[in-house]
Design an enzyme around this catalytic site. Structure first.
Site, PDB file in Angstrom:
ATOM      1  N   TYR A 221      37.229  37.535  36.667  1.00 47.66           N
ATOM      2  CA  TYR A 221      37.996  37.785  35.435  1.00 47.66           C
ATOM      3  C   TYR A 221      37.565  39.120  34.834  1.00 47.66           C
ATOM      4  O   TYR A 221      36.370  39.423  34.768  1.00 47.66           O
ATOM      5  CB  TYR A 221      37.793  36.635  34.431  1.00 47.66           C
ATOM      6  CG  TYR A 221      38.388  35.348  34.960  1.00 47.66           C
ATOM      7  CD1 TYR A 221      39.763  35.142  34.931  1.00 47.66           C
ATOM      8  CD2 TYR A 221      37.597  34.380  35.569  1.00 47.66           C
ATOM      9  CE1 TYR A 221      40.330  33.999  35.474  1.00 47.66           C
ATOM     10  CE2 TYR A 221      38.151  33.232  36.108  1.00 47.66           C
ATOM     11  CZ  TYR A 221      39.529  33.056  36.059  1.00 47.66           C
ATOM     12  OH  TYR A 221      40.098  31.933  36.617  1.00 47.66           O
ATOM     13  N   SER A 222      38.549  39.910  34.407  1.00 48.64           N
ATOM     14  CA  SER A 222      38.258  41.197  33.783  1.00 48.64           C
ATOM     15  C   SER A 222      37.651  40.975  32.410  1.00 48.64           C
ATOM     16  O   SER A 222      38.049  40.049  31.695  1.00 48.64           O
ATOM     17  CB  SER A 222      39.550  42.006  33.596  1.00 48.64           C
ATOM     18  OG  SER A 222      40.178  42.202  34.830  1.00 48.64           O
ATOM     19  N   CYS A 391      46.877  47.424  35.762  1.00 48.95           N
ATOM     20  CA  CYS A 391      46.247  46.112  35.973  1.00 48.95           C
ATOM     21  C   CYS A 391      47.248  44.999  35.698  1.00 48.95           C
ATOM     22  O   CYS A 391      48.014  45.057  34.735  1.00 48.95           O
ATOM     23  CB  CYS A 391      45.039  45.961  35.052  1.00 48.95           C
ATOM     24  SG  CYS A 391      44.045  44.502  35.412  1.00 48.95           S
ATOM     25  N   GLU A 431      44.165  47.731  39.680  1.00 46.75           N
ATOM     26  CA  GLU A 431      43.517  46.426  39.846  1.00 46.75           C
ATOM     27  C   GLU A 431      44.587  45.361  39.672  1.00 46.75           C
ATOM     28  O   GLU A 431      44.958  45.028  38.545  1.00 46.75           O
ATOM     29  CB  GLU A 431      42.397  46.237  38.826  1.00 46.75           C
ATOM     30  CG  GLU A 431      41.589  44.985  39.119  1.00 46.75           C
ATOM     31  CD  GLU A 431      40.171  45.104  38.590  1.00 46.75           C
ATOM     32  OE1 GLU A 431      39.332  45.692  39.291  1.00 46.75           O
ATOM     33  OE2 GLU A 431      39.942  44.652  37.469  1.00 46.75           O
ATOM     34  N   TYR A 433      46.256  41.523  41.062  1.00 44.39           N
ATOM     35  CA  TYR A 433      45.860  40.262  41.697  1.00 44.39           C
ATOM     36  C   TYR A 433      46.990  39.254  41.646  1.00 44.39           C
ATOM     37  O   TYR A 433      47.964  39.470  40.963  1.00 44.39           O
ATOM     38  CB  TYR A 433      44.605  39.697  41.033  1.00 44.39           C
ATOM     39  CG  TYR A 433      44.581  39.753  39.513  1.00 44.39           C
ATOM     40  CD1 TYR A 433      45.166  38.745  38.743  1.00 44.39           C
ATOM     41  CD2 TYR A 433      44.019  40.836  38.826  1.00 44.39           C
ATOM     42  CE1 TYR A 433      45.143  38.781  37.357  1.00 44.39           C
ATOM     43  CE2 TYR A 433      43.981  40.888  37.446  1.00 44.39           C
ATOM     44  CZ  TYR A 433      44.541  39.846  36.709  1.00 44.39           C
ATOM     45  OH  TYR A 433      44.524  39.904  35.338  1.00 44.39           O
TER      46      TYR A 433
HETATM   47  C1  FAD Z   1      39.572  41.742  39.940  1.00 43.67           C
HETATM   48  C2  FAD Z   1      40.287  40.529  39.394  1.00 43.67           C
HETATM   49  C3  FAD Z   1      40.408  40.377  38.023  1.00 43.67           C
HETATM   50  C4  FAD Z   1      41.080  39.258  37.508  1.00 43.67           C
HETATM   51  N1  FAD Z   1      41.200  39.141  36.159  1.00 43.67           N
HETATM   52  C5  FAD Z   1      41.851  38.092  35.629  1.00 43.67           C
HETATM   53  C6  FAD Z   1      41.988  37.969  34.202  1.00 43.67           C
HETATM   54  O1  FAD Z   1      41.527  38.815  33.426  1.00 43.67           O
HETATM   55  N2  FAD Z   1      42.650  36.871  33.730  1.00 43.67           N
HETATM   56  C7  FAD Z   1      43.186  35.916  34.561  1.00 43.67           C
HETATM   57  O2  FAD Z   1      43.753  34.937  34.053  1.00 43.67           O
HETATM   58  N3  FAD Z   1      43.075  36.016  35.913  1.00 43.67           N
HETATM   59  C8  FAD Z   1      42.398  37.062  36.466  1.00 43.67           C
HETATM   60  N4  FAD Z   1      42.252  37.148  37.831  1.00 43.67           N
HETATM   61  C9  FAD Z   1      42.767  36.046  38.667  1.00 43.67           C
HETATM   62  C10 FAD Z   1      41.664  34.942  38.740  1.00 43.67           C
HETATM   63  O3  FAD Z   1      40.549  35.408  39.467  1.00 43.67           O
HETATM   64  C11 FAD Z   1      42.150  33.662  39.431  1.00 43.67           C
HETATM   65  O4  FAD Z   1      42.703  33.995  40.673  1.00 43.67           O
HETATM   66  C12 FAD Z   1      43.182  32.875  38.608  1.00 43.67           C
HETATM   67  O5  FAD Z   1      42.638  32.503  37.343  1.00 43.67           O
HETATM   68  C13 FAD Z   1      43.569  31.584  39.346  1.00 43.67           C
HETATM   69  O6  FAD Z   1      42.410  30.865  39.641  1.00 43.67           O
HETATM   70  P1  FAD Z   1      42.425  29.278  39.630  1.00 43.67           P
HETATM   71  O7  FAD Z   1      41.096  28.827  40.145  1.00 43.67           O
HETATM   72  O8  FAD Z   1      42.862  28.756  38.333  1.00 43.67           O
HETATM   73  O9  FAD Z   1      43.567  28.922  40.678  1.00 43.67           O
HETATM   74  P2  FAD Z   1      43.310  28.437  42.180  1.00 43.67           P
HETATM   75  O10 FAD Z   1      42.781  27.050  42.159  1.00 43.67           O
HETATM   76  O11 FAD Z   1      42.520  29.486  42.869  1.00 43.67           O
HETATM   77  O12 FAD Z   1      44.764  28.498  42.755  1.00 43.67           O
HETATM   78  C14 FAD Z   1      45.687  27.435  42.607  1.00 43.67           C
HETATM   79  C15 FAD Z   1      47.009  27.857  43.181  1.00 43.67           C
HETATM   80  O13 FAD Z   1      47.631  28.798  42.306  1.00 43.67           O
HETATM   81  C16 FAD Z   1      47.915  30.014  42.978  1.00 43.67           C
HETATM   82  N5  FAD Z   1      47.553  31.072  42.023  1.00 43.67           N
HETATM   83  C17 FAD Z   1      46.354  31.644  41.840  1.00 43.67           C
HETATM   84  N6  FAD Z   1      46.409  32.559  40.830  1.00 43.67           N
HETATM   85  C18 FAD Z   1      47.667  32.535  40.370  1.00 43.67           C
HETATM   86  C19 FAD Z   1      48.338  33.254  39.337  1.00 43.67           C
HETATM   87  N7  FAD Z   1      47.705  34.185  38.565  1.00 43.67           N
HETATM   88  N8  FAD Z   1      49.638  32.965  39.136  1.00 43.67           N
HETATM   89  C20 FAD Z   1      50.278  32.035  39.884  1.00 43.67           C
HETATM   90  N9  FAD Z   1      49.687  31.331  40.881  1.00 43.67           N
HETATM   91  C21 FAD Z   1      48.414  31.578  41.119  1.00 43.67           C
HETATM   92  C22 FAD Z   1      47.027  30.011  44.204  1.00 43.67           C
HETATM   93  O14 FAD Z   1      47.649  30.719  45.253  1.00 43.67           O
HETATM   94  C23 FAD Z   1      46.929  28.535  44.535  1.00 43.67           C
HETATM   95  O15 FAD Z   1      48.041  28.098  45.261  1.00 43.67           O
HETATM   96  C24 FAD Z   1      41.615  38.256  38.375  1.00 43.67           C
HETATM   97  C25 FAD Z   1      41.473  38.425  39.757  1.00 43.67           C
HETATM   98  C26 FAD Z   1      40.832  39.529  40.262  1.00 43.67           C
HETATM   99  C27 FAD Z   1      40.706  39.675  41.769  1.00 43.67           C
END
Ligand code: FAD
Length: 433
Positions: A221-222, A391, A431, A433
């Protein structure tokens, strides 16, 4: 029979500078080609069959690196374990020295190459030019005046594996509704050193086990707060987290980390690793300009940079340059920090909102706003003191970069020169994602 020693192979490598050591790749590899020590995750060239099972599970993209090397010079596990960064790609001249340059590369395509091929097949470019690769302009260097970023202070290869933070605040920052639920979460590290800069990220270790019975992989998370704390002088940071309730195809899911984080209460403890990132950093020299282009939670690092510049301005001791923000969401209700953004002075920040799903209004994306503001963006593209940050959703990246290219070209600027300078001078950072 084995491969001739001069045969050119595409060796799969993991970038130790970007890798957050979450272990997702090792868990996904069906043939145990990926291993790790307490320093790096590495790929065994003698085992890897390029099946790509590890590529989609990597949260950072550190996994997507492929180097053309003669078989006899393939990087050993020992070499990879010792790296702090990837070696430079071998040049054609170097490959020719080994008699390998003319040989066909019999290896699967990287994600980027595959995406480019799919795009080219769907829409053949009549000019026959190479498809546009937005990541080619992404700089891995910070601005020259960026502050020193500490990275990996907590994690598998650090002396201390995790930092424990306490939730000291949690607030919903989007209007209440079923589809969008974004929280501003404040984490306090107490006496644990956790120095951060705007643009860096941390990763959360959700408790519990995944479907395979292994600990959940960390999610990044950023950081949404400036270097001197969400509350100035406190050892705390804030995050902007969207609760994931649908996957990318719209199917119902319950994202592990985002729901865990959005459900936390004040006083709860969270295990954190990081900080991560040493290039998506803001310039610190007077009169440096910052152009921020974001969607949804991609606003987190932009909030951090804006707030740091706001605090500097308030101190009266720093003369900042222009701040321009292009911020996209489906509707205004879905836009994190909508209210507070509107109250920032117009002579401090130039804010442009794009909404793609406002009832009875035409769809607008950040690229549309950037085109409308081309006359202001073009001089900034040409200005060595202007820095660009993108981003948010992965899907925005190419459109934004193509728009920057069009803005430059229409202003009579040479995009190849500008694009090269943006990358070389640490002036463009992506950045998504
Ligand atoms: C460098 C970087 C910075 C990030 N910063 C932020 C941030 O500031 N705030 C933030 O909320 N997230 C951010 N993310 C995304 C975060 O890391 C997670 O991927 C996101 O919160 C989903 O994680 P989860 O465990 O809830 O879902 P998971 O359990 O990992 O995924 C559940 C399902 O949802 C899908 N999925 C995952 N992410 C999303 C999405 N965003 N929209 C729709 N479907 C999705 C997956 O493919 C999977 O099928 C960032 C990612 C990166 C790489």
């Amino acid at each position: 029979m084995g491969m001739p020693e001069t045969a050119l192979i595409k060796q799969h490598l993991i970038d130790p500078e970007i890798c957050i050591r979450c272990g997702a790749c090792e868990a996904a590899c069906p043939i145990d080609a990926i291993t790790h020590d307490d320093r790096n995750y590495v790929v065994d060239v003698n085992i890897c069959e390029h099946c790509m099972a590890c590529v989609p599970v990597c949260p950072t993209g550190a996994i997507d690196n492929w180097h053309n090397v003669p078989r006899s010079l393939a990087y050993t596990l020992e070499q990879q374990f010792s790296w702090d960064q990837l070696p430079a790609l071998l040049t054609e001249a170097q490959l020719a020295e080994f008699g390998a340059a003319d040989m066909a590369i019999d290896a699967p395509l990287t994600q980027k190459e595959e995406a480019a091929q799919v795009a080219a097949a769907a829409e053949p470019d009549p000019s026959g030019e190479t498809p546009f690769d937005s990541s080619a302009y992404n700089s891995t260097l910070p601005p020259w005046s960026g502050a020193h970023a500490y990275t990996n202070l907590y994690g598998p290869r650090a002396a201390q594996k995790t930092a424990t933070a306490t939730v000291t605040g949690t607030l919903r920052v989007t209007e209440v509704g079923k589809e969008y639920d974004t929280h501003h979460i404040v984490l306090d590290f107490g006496a644990m050193p956790f120095p951060v800069l705007e643009g860096q990220s941390i990763a959360v270790l959700p408790p519990g086990l995944d479907a395979r019975g292994k600990p959940h992989v960390p999610r990044q998370y950023s950081i949404a707060s400036p270097r001197n704390g969400e509350r100035p002088g406190f050892n705390n940071i804030s995050l902007t987290i969207k609760r994931v309730l649908q996957d990318y195809d719209g199917n119902p899911v319950r994202g592990v980390a985002s729901n865990y984080m959005c459900d936390l209460k004040v006083g709860d403890k969270v295990e954190i690793i990081g900080p991560f990132g040493n290039s998506f950093l803001m310039p610190n020299h007077p009169k440096s300009h910052i152009v921020m282009i974001c969607t949804g939670t991609g606003s987190a690092p932009m909030r951090a940079m804006t707030e740091w510049r706001r605090r500097l301005r308030k101190s009266g001791k720093f003369e900042g340059g222009k701040l321009m923000l292009f911020f996209g969401a489906r509707t205004k209700e879905e836009l994190p920090y909508f209210g507070p953004l509107l109250s920032l002075p117009k002579d401090f920040i130039d804010i442009n909102f794009a909404f793609s799903r406002t009832p009875d209004a035409p769809k607008k994306y950040v690229q549309d706003l950037m085109r409308e503001r081309a006359a202001d963006l073009a001089p900034l593209l040409a200005d060595p003191n202007a820095y660009f940050y993108v981003c948010g959703l992965k899907s925005m990246e190419e459109g934004v970069m193509l728009t920057l290219r069009d803005v430059a070209v229409q202003a009579g600027l040479n995009w190849d020169e500008i694009g090269g300078a943006l990358k070389r001078e640490g002036r463009l950072h992506l950045e998504t994602y």
